[in-house]
Design a protein around this motif. Structure first.
Motif, short mmCIF file in Angstrom:
data_model
loop_
_atom_site.label_atom_id
_atom_site.label_comp_id
_atom_site.label_asym_id
_atom_site.label_seq_id
_atom_site.Cartn_x
_atom_site.Cartn_y
_atom_site.Cartn_z
N UNK A 42 0.83 -1.21 0.00
CA UNK A 42 0.00 0.00 0.00
C UNK A 42 0.87 1.26 0.00
N UNK A 43 1.95 1.23 0.72
CA UNK A 43 2.87 2.38 0.73
C UNK A 43 3.56 2.54 -0.62
N UNK A 47 3.29 5.81 -2.99
CA UNK A 47 4.48 6.48 -3.52
C UNK A 47 4.41 6.56 -5.05
N UNK A 48 3.95 5.50 -5.67
CA UNK A 48 3.88 5.47 -7.15
C UNK A 48 2.83 6.44 -7.68
N UNK A 57 13.72 4.65 -7.43
CA UNK A 57 13.76 5.23 -6.08
C UNK A 57 12.78 4.52 -5.16
N UNK A 58 11.60 4.22 -5.67
CA UNK A 58 10.59 3.50 -4.86
C UNK A 58 11.11 2.12 -4.50
N UNK A 59 11.69 1.43 -5.48
CA UNK A 59 12.21 0.08 -5.24
C UNK A 59 13.31 0.11 -4.18
N UNK A 60 14.21 1.08 -4.26
CA UNK A 60 15.29 1.17 -3.29
C UNK A 60 14.75 1.49 -1.90
N UNK A 61 13.77 2.38 -1.83
CA UNK A 61 13.22 2.78 -0.53
C UNK A 61 12.57 1.60 0.19
N UNK A 62 11.87 0.73 -0.55
CA UNK A 62 11.14 -0.37 0.08
C UNK A 62 11.85 -1.72 -0.07
N UNK A 69 7.79 -3.37 -8.71
CA UNK A 69 6.97 -2.14 -8.71
C UNK A 69 6.26 -2.00 -10.05
N UNK A 70 7.00 -2.19 -11.15
CA UNK A 70 6.39 -2.06 -12.49
C UNK A 70 5.25 -3.05 -12.69
N UNK A 71 5.47 -4.31 -12.30
CA UNK A 71 4.43 -5.34 -12.48
C UNK A 71 3.18 -5.03 -11.66
#
Length: 178
Positions: A42-43, A47-48, A57-62, A69-71
């Motif tokens: 959900x977070x 973010x997306x 950046x989202x992938x690195x953060x989580x 993330x893309x899928x």
């Protein structure tokens, strides 16, 4: 072992067929390995859809792979803040009913996409062709077939949803105006 190994690993270790491994998992109520949602899904979605963070950046953060993330974003049709256009094919419920009312110049309030009393007469009046599509898993498809109005095929899980999406698409296209 069934709860901690993939299908192929369990088949090799147990010397059994894929079908029997999957059947035993179902019988025991064990979900497929790796099928649980990420605890921060959900977070990640927030973010997306609400920030200008890149997928990387989202992938690195989580702590996930960017492909994850893309899928998720593609499969769940998440909209980026820089691409807010709503698609006719995404409409459902009250939002779809509101767009139908707008398309036929009526005040909103009727449940066109869920009530045959409200939506049924529009199928005949607007000349909407509706049919189940066996090649698409029996999803309902619809298109307006009028000489004066050009429509695009739309899909829905019910005949009314597909028909009402087709009606809206015939007036406004696949990308809805703001």
């Amino acid at each position: 072992m069934l709860a901690t190994h993939s299908d192929s690993q369990a088949c090799k270790l147990l010397g059994r067929s894929l079908g029997s491994v999957q059947a035993e998992r179902r019988a025991l109520g064990i979900k497929k390995v790796g099928s649980a949602a990420h605890p921060h899904l959900e977070e990640i979605r927030t973010a997306y859809t609400t920030t200008s963070m890149t997928v990387q950046e989202i992938a690195e953060k989580y702590g996930v792979n960017p492909q994850y993330v893309r899928k998720r974003a593609h499969g769940r049709k998440w909209q980026r803040p820089d691409n807010p256009a709503m698609k006719t094919s995404d409409l459902s419920g009250a939002a779809l009913d509101t767009w139908v009312a707008k398309a036929i110049s009526k005040p909103p309030g009727a449940a066109y996409s869920s009530s045959w009393e409200a939506g049924g007469p529009l199928i005949e009046k607007e000349r909407i062709h509706v049919a189940p599509m066996p090649g698409k898993g029996w999803v309902w498809c619809a298109v307006v077939v009028s000489e004066s109005t050009k429509g695009a095929w739309q899909e829905g899980r019910t005949p009314l949803i597909a028909a009402m999406r087709a009606l809206v698409a015939s007036r406004y296209g696949n990308d809805l105006p703001d």
